[in-house]
Design a protein around this motif. Structure first.
Motif, PDB file in Angstrom:
ATOM      1  N   LEU A   9       0.831  -1.198   0.000  1.00 17.56           N
ATOM      2  CA  LEU A   9       0.000   0.000   0.000  1.00 17.56           C
ATOM      3  C   LEU A   9       0.863   1.244   0.000  1.00 17.56           C
ATOM      4  N   LEU A  10       1.905   1.205   0.822  1.00 16.27           N
ATOM      5  CA  LEU A  10       2.796   2.351   0.909  1.00 16.27           C
ATOM      6  C   LEU A  10       3.432   2.648  -0.438  1.00 16.27           C
ATOM      7  N   ARG A  11       3.937   1.588  -1.057  1.00 14.50           N
ATOM      8  CA  ARG A  11       4.571   1.780  -2.360  1.00 14.50           C
ATOM      9  C   ARG A  11       3.597   2.342  -3.376  1.00 14.50           C
ATOM     10  N   THR A  12       2.378   1.795  -3.315  1.00 11.83           N
ATOM     11  CA  THR A  12       1.369   2.268  -4.266  1.00 11.83           C
ATOM     12  C   THR A  12       1.116   3.753  -4.082  1.00 11.83           C
ATOM     13  N   LEU A  13       0.963   4.150  -2.828  1.00 14.84           N
ATOM     14  CA  LEU A  13       0.681   5.552  -2.582  1.00 14.84           C
ATOM     15  C   LEU A  13       1.846   6.421  -3.011  1.00 14.84           C
ATOM     16  N   GLU A  14       3.069   5.956  -2.757  1.00 10.64           N
ATOM     17  CA  GLU A  14       4.227   6.732  -3.188  1.00 10.64           C
ATOM     18  C   GLU A  14       4.232   6.885  -4.701  1.00 10.64           C
ATOM     19  N   HIS A  15       3.906   5.788  -5.366  1.00 10.29           N
ATOM     20  CA  HIS A  15       3.886   5.838  -6.823  1.00 10.29           C
ATOM     21  C   HIS A  15       2.840   6.822  -7.313  1.00 10.29           C
ATOM     22  N   GLU A  16       1.692   6.792  -6.650  1.00 10.22           N
ATOM     23  CA  GLU A  16       0.638   7.717  -7.045  1.00 10.22           C
ATOM     24  C   GLU A  16       1.072   9.156  -6.850  1.00 10.22           C
ATOM     25  N   SER A  17       1.744   9.422  -5.738  1.00  7.69           N
ATOM     26  CA  SER A  17       2.214  10.792  -5.498  1.00  7.69           C
ATOM     27  C   SER A  17       3.169  11.237  -6.584  1.00  7.69           C
ATOM     28  N   ARG A  18       4.051  10.313  -6.973  1.00  3.97           N
ATOM     29  CA  ARG A  18       5.017  10.692  -8.020  1.00  3.97           C
ATOM     30  C   ARG A  18       4.283  11.028  -9.300  1.00  3.97           C
ATOM     31  N   ARG A  19       3.255  10.221  -9.607  1.00  8.74           N
ATOM     32  CA  ARG A  19       2.493  10.508 -10.828  1.00  8.74           C
ATOM     33  C   ARG A  19       1.815  11.860 -10.716  1.00  8.74           C
ATOM     34  N   LEU A  20       1.263  12.114  -9.554  1.00 10.96           N
ATOM     35  CA  LEU A  20       0.561  13.383  -9.353  1.00 10.96           C
ATOM     36  C   LEU A  20       1.516  14.554  -9.528  1.00 10.96           C
ATOM     37  N   GLU A  21       2.710  14.430  -8.951  1.00 14.78           N
ATOM     38  CA  GLU A  21       3.702  15.493  -9.119  1.00 14.78           C
ATOM     39  C   GLU A  21       4.055  15.665 -10.583  1.00 14.78           C
ATOM     40  N   ALA A  22       4.151  14.529 -11.276  1.00 17.02           N
ATOM     41  CA  ALA A  22       4.461  14.608 -12.703  1.00 17.02           C
ATOM     42  C   ALA A  22       3.371  15.361 -13.442  1.00 17.02           C
ATOM     43  N   VAL A  23       2.126  15.082 -13.077  1.00 11.04           N
ATOM     44  CA  VAL A  23       1.021  15.777 -13.753  1.00 11.04           C
ATOM     45  C   VAL A  23       1.102  17.270 -13.503  1.00 11.04           C
ATOM     46  N   LEU A  24       1.405  17.650 -12.273  1.00 10.18           N
ATOM     47  CA  LEU A  24       1.520  19.080 -11.969  1.00 10.18           C
ATOM     48  C   LEU A  24       2.653  19.702 -12.766  1.00 10.18           C
ATOM     49  N   ALA A  25       3.789  18.984 -12.811  1.00  9.09           N
ATOM     50  CA  ALA A  25       4.920  19.510 -13.580  1.00  9.09           C
ATOM     51  C   ALA A  25       4.547  19.665 -15.039  1.00  9.09           C
ATOM     52  N   TRP A  26       3.792  18.683 -15.542  1.00 10.39           N
ATOM     53  CA  TRP A  26       3.351  18.728 -16.923  1.00 10.39           C
ATOM     54  C   TRP A  26       2.484  19.953 -17.163  1.00 10.39           C
ATOM     55  N   ARG A  27       1.573  20.218 -16.282  1.00  9.32           N
ATOM     56  CA  ARG A  27       0.687  21.358 -16.492  1.00  9.32           C
ATOM     57  C   ARG A  27       1.461  22.676 -16.497  1.00  9.32           C
ATOM     58  N   ARG A  28       2.500  22.721 -15.662  1.00  5.32           N
ATOM     59  CA  ARG A  28       3.278  23.973 -15.626  1.00  5.32           C
ATOM     60  C   ARG A  28       4.039  24.170 -16.919  1.00  5.32           C
ATOM     61  N   SER A  29       4.578  23.105 -17.452  1.00  2.65           N
ATOM     62  CA  SER A  29       5.459  23.265 -18.613  1.00  2.65           C
ATOM     63  C   SER A  29       4.761  22.947 -19.921  1.00  2.65           C
TER      64      SER A  29
END
Lengths: 491, 453
Positions: free
Chosen positions: A294-314
């Motif tokens: 579960l922990l790993r999954t959540l970490e992975h999700e956070s990374r994806r979310l950060e990626a999405v935010l970075a994508w929106r900025r750039s």
């Protein structure tokens, strides 16, 4: 294809390194996104980028995550499905439909298709929502139908000769039993959920929620996964504990279960994070404790979310670059309206055979046309102008008006008591004291009331239609003298 | 998933007691012929289904007892408590001071509505105790006044209030030479009403069970208690835990649902009967050994020849040869009393059960033309032995077993009705001649459907 407007100021702000970053963010935010190198190669229409892009498009366009099942579909099939999906969404460029399906060329076209999809809607966010692992107990309240899966078509069932109606009734009865069992199971699940919510009041660190969800409770109860799911006696002795845990944490959302998602996720993730724990890779994830997974999954999700935010900025930088990609394409000839944009796949056959087939089809067509003509004449003679003429169109108008009125009444009946339509997507179930609900929260009691009134309206319509049927049957039975009418048992 | 039992009338209450007793003593039996873990799983599954736990650990039967007289209920309650191993819930019973004089109409139209709320409340409390409800098991007689009239009324109520739960009615078919004059009227009214509101009618014929007691068990003075124990044995061997088809590690969660899905999905064919082998007194049991081949051969012939028990089977009856059906063939079948089945379920329990060969039951000639054996026949196998029988097999069958008895009862009732005998007792309480005619019509329809297999 329309060029997307970009903010020149944003473009000016971005430096030389902004483009690779933007593309990297995009690829991180998409599931199994290809590396930025693939994007670059695609701009120059290099063949090696093609298969990765087909697979990415397939992943984006198929609505339900199916884990392993997706990976096993052949590239040709994926390509075909992507073409038909894009066509049905109205993709304007013909060149894509004409691409070969073996992944040998066309990466630039695929890149354009991808950017078309990205421009139309929030694709990374949608993909994130699909693969989200719910921590809470969730339920959908909107009435949207689940989208049909893009899988291969079901085998066609041939009826061998006349079918005994009793067999059909038998099958119908089985379906009814299954349906009732489904409803009972759902009721059981709700009862157990309610118990868990009740018993774990005050345990949650988030005051707003106040109690644990099934996932959270299970994590607390057994973080190391010592109790295996498939052991016979252990399972049976544990009957008192929420059995709902093993089925689903999301009532109404059918096949997605918490455990399924957990076991799926390692297969969808790149292998690197599983490796440090056990070089065996994804297959060894079954040995990981549920808490760690579960922990790993959540970490992975956070990374994806950060990626999405970075994508929106750039993002603007990406669109500027896509403009250049579009520029390198040859201008497309205007689409001829009569040509189909997606040609059905015809098996290869020799020229001679083809001519034979063509001739056979032509003769068949002529025969059919003759038959149609004959039928039409006969029918017209029989109908004698019925279907035309003023009385018919008047009758048809009357029908149309009645139906519209009925639908309007039904609609009104539905909208009478309900407030604003509830939002789409799943909602988390939280048990609260009376009156403690916030403004944004949907109250179960209100939803239940809405659903009940809709149900009552539909039942009224059903009863009315049944009554009409009964009257019609009685009329038909009465028309035949000497016929005794025995209705079937039950309602 | 749990089953809530509703025991109605003298018959229902006495049988219900024996059933719970049989279930619990089997689950505690030490001769299960399986390992400890297996046994514990079996016990847990049986308990969850039929009993609920309370503080001091004595299991409480998931049952509601209903009768218009207090005598039988009190006896039942005290017998259960005396056993020390289980008991009924303190407030799970409903009784009145007066009986209903074997008057179906009184039970259906007066007692039923009058006490509807109390009875349904009791049932609701029992349902709330269940984590998940598989369905209702309603035990009643067909021919008496209380059990049958109120039973029909209660089943209808359950249909209205718990439309998604399954309902199985255990019906006791009266003796052919029964003492109650109006038993045929009661029977047809009960059956026609239950056919509408129940999902499955599991029938036990008093005559048949009586014969089992006499011939197989060698009991000289047969009491109702003996009969009920035979019944309980048969029901127990059906409802005790069995493995699910997918994995042989879990006990089936919903036996009632699975049974109904296999046997009674068609709305016109709801009548089930039970045959089991072997059946003998405990003394004989110690000296007998069985083979699966032998047991299954007997069971199959019992099915084909419409035998009620192992003894006196007519071995001349054979399944019809395959080929297009013709008129000649139909009459031949009728002469030799070949019993065509719609669907069959065989449950095997005991030693070496995996080696039991049930191919004989998959013969298409046994079944009606519109259902393939692969859909019509199911077998459930469980290692754990039942009630001291090293090997036991029970057959739950939806077939033409009950056509003749039903036809007979309808015929007798019609003869009485034609001369309007005793009708006033019914019309006095709101059951009009129209209702009788409706009942006759629907039962004739049932007989016709079964005959046309």
């Amino acid at each position: 294809m329309r060029r997307r407007r970009v903010n020149p100021a944003a473009g000016a702000r971005a430096g030389a390194g902004a483009l690779p970053e933007a593309i990297a963010a995009l690829s991180r935010s998409l599931p199994s996104g290809p590396s930025p190198e693939i994007f670059r190669r695609a701009k120059f229409d290099r063949p090696e980028a093609t298969s990765a892009l087909w697979q990415l498009l397939f992943r984006v366009l198929s609505p339900l995550p199916a884990g392993n099942a997706l990976a096993s579909i052949a590239l040709e099939v994926q390509a075909r499905l992507v073409k038909s999906a894009l066509c049905s969404q109205g993709y304007p460029r013909l060149a894509l439909a004409q691409l070969p399906e073996d992944g040998s060329q066309g990466s630039r076209e695929l890149l354009l298709a991808l950017s078309w999809l990205l421009a139309r809607g929030p694709v990374p966010e949608q993909m994130l929502a699909q693969t989200r692992v719910p921590l809470g107990d969730e339920m959908t309240v909107c009435q949207c139908e689940a989208l049909a899966s893009l899988g291969p078509p079901a085998p066609h069932m041939e009826a061998e000769g006349p079918v005994d109606v009793r067999h059909v009734q038998w099958l119908m009865g089985k379906l009814r039993f299954r349906w009732r069992q489904l409803v009972s199971s759902q009721q059981e699940q709700c009862a157990l959920l309610s118990k868990i919510h009740l018993y774990t009041r005050g345990c949650h660190s988030d005051q707003n929620l106040g109690h644990l969800s099934v996932t959270e409770a299970e994590m607390l109860r057994d973080p190391e996964g010592g109790q295996k799911v498939s052991g016979g006696a252990a399972h049976n002795l544990d009957l008192a504990y929420p059995k709902g845990l093993y089925f689903s944490c999301t009532p109404g959302m059918g096949p997605r279960t918490f455990w399924n998602d957990l076991w799926l996720v390692p297969r969808l993730l790149p292998g690197d994070w599983a490796a440090p724990l056990d070089p065996g890779g994804a297959s060894a994830c079954s040995l990981l404790s549920p808490l760690r997974v579960l922990l790993r999954t959540l970490e992975h999700e956070s990374r994806r979310l950060e990626a999405v935010l970075a994508w929106r900025r750039s993002e603007p930088v990406f669109w500027q670059w896509m403009d250049t990609v579009l520029g390198t394409c040859a201008p497309e000839a205007p689409a001829a309206a009569s040509q189909p944009t997606f040609l059905p796949w015809v098996p290869e056959c020799g020229d001679g055979e083809l001519e034979l087939v063509v001739r056979e089809l032509q003769t068949l067509e002529e025969e059919l046309q003759e038959a149609v003509e004959r039928r039409r004449v006969a029918w017209e003679a029989k109908a004698r102008g019925c279907g035309r003429g003023p009385e018919w169109s008047a009758a048809r108008q009357a029908f149309r008006e009645t139906v519209e009125k009925e639908l309007g009444a039904l609609q009104q009946c539905w909208e009478q008591d309900s407030g604003p339509a509830p939002a789409h997507g799943p909602h988390r179930l939280v048990r609260r004291e009376d009156g403690a609900a916030g403004d944004q929260d949907l109250r179960a009691a209100e939803l239940i009331r809405t659903l009940r009134s809709q149900e009552a309206c539909l039942e009224a319509v059903l009863r009315q239609l049944q009554g009409q049927c009964r009257q019609e049957l009685a009329r038909l039975a009465g028309a035949l003298p000497g016929l005794i009418w025995i209705p079937p048992p039950g309602r | 998933m749990s089953i809530v039992t509703v025991q109605l009338g003298q018959c229902g209450n006495q049988i219900g007691f024996e059933v719970f007793d049989a279930l619990l003593s089997d689950s505690h039996s030490s001769q299960g012929l399986c390992c400890k873990r297996e046994n514990e799983a079996y016990q847990a599954s049986c308990k969850e289904r039929f009993f609920s736990e309370e503080e001091n650990g004595v299991p409480i039967a998931r049952a509601v007892l209903v009768d218009m007289e207090p005598k039988v209920i009190n006896q039942t309650l005290s017998k259960a408590a005396q056993s020390g191993r289980w008991k009924y819930g303190q407030h799970a019973c409903f009784c009145q001071k007066q009986g209903s004089g074997n008057n179906w109409a009184y039970g259906y139209s007066v007692h039923g509505p009058r006490h509807e709320e109390s009875i349904m409340n009791l049932i609701r409390k029992e349902v709330e105790k269940c984590d998940s409800l598989s369905g209702f098991f309603i035990i009643m007689s067909m021919a008496g006044g209380t059990g049958s009239g109120i039973g029909a009324f209660v089943t209808q109520n359950l249909q209205d209030q718990y439309s998604n739960s399954l309902k199985m009615n255990q019906i006791i078919w009266p003796y052919g030479t029964g003492e109650v004059i109006v038993q045929n009227y009661n029977s047809i009214l009960t059956l026609s009403h239950l056919y509408r509101s129940s999902d499955a009618l599991l029938v036990h014929e008093n005559d048949a069970v009586h014969k089992i007691c006499a011939k197989l068990m060698n009991i000289k003075q047969i009491s109702f208690s003996d009969i009920n124990q035979v019944l309980a044995h048969q029901l127990g061997s059906v409802f005790q835990p069995t493995y699910s088809a997918e994995s042989s590690f879990h006990y089936r969660r919903n036996p009632l649902g699975d049974l109904m899905e296999h046997l009674v999905p068609h709305p016109e064919f709801k009548m089930l009967s039970i045959r089991n082998v072997p059946h003998m007194s405990e003394n004989s049991l110690a000296y007998s050994t069985f083979t699966w081949a032998g047991l299954l051969k007997h069971l199959r012939q019992m099915l084909i020849s419409n035998a009620k028990m192992e003894e006196g089977i007519d071995w001349h009856v054979r399944p019809p040869l395959s080929g297009p059906p013709s008129l000649g063939k139909m009459s031949l079948n009728k002469d030799l009393h070949f019993n065509t089945s719609i669907a069959n379920l065989v449950i095997l329990r005991g030693k070496d059960v995996q080696s039991a060969d049930v191919e004989g039951f998959k013969d298409p000639a046994l079944y009606t033309s519109w259902l393939e054996p692969v859909n019509a026949f199911n077998v459930w196998k469980t290692q754990r032995a039942f009630s001291k029988y090293e090997k036991s097999a029970v057959l739950v069958s939806n077939s033409q077993f009950l056509v003749k008895p039903l036809d007979m009862i309808v015929g007798k009732a019609w003869n009485m009705f034609a001369s309007k005998a005793y009708i006033h007792q019914y019309t006095k309480f709101g059951i009009e001649e129209e209702d009788f005619l409706d009942s006759f019509t629907s039962l004739e329809q049932v007989v016709a459907s079964y005959c046309n297999l």
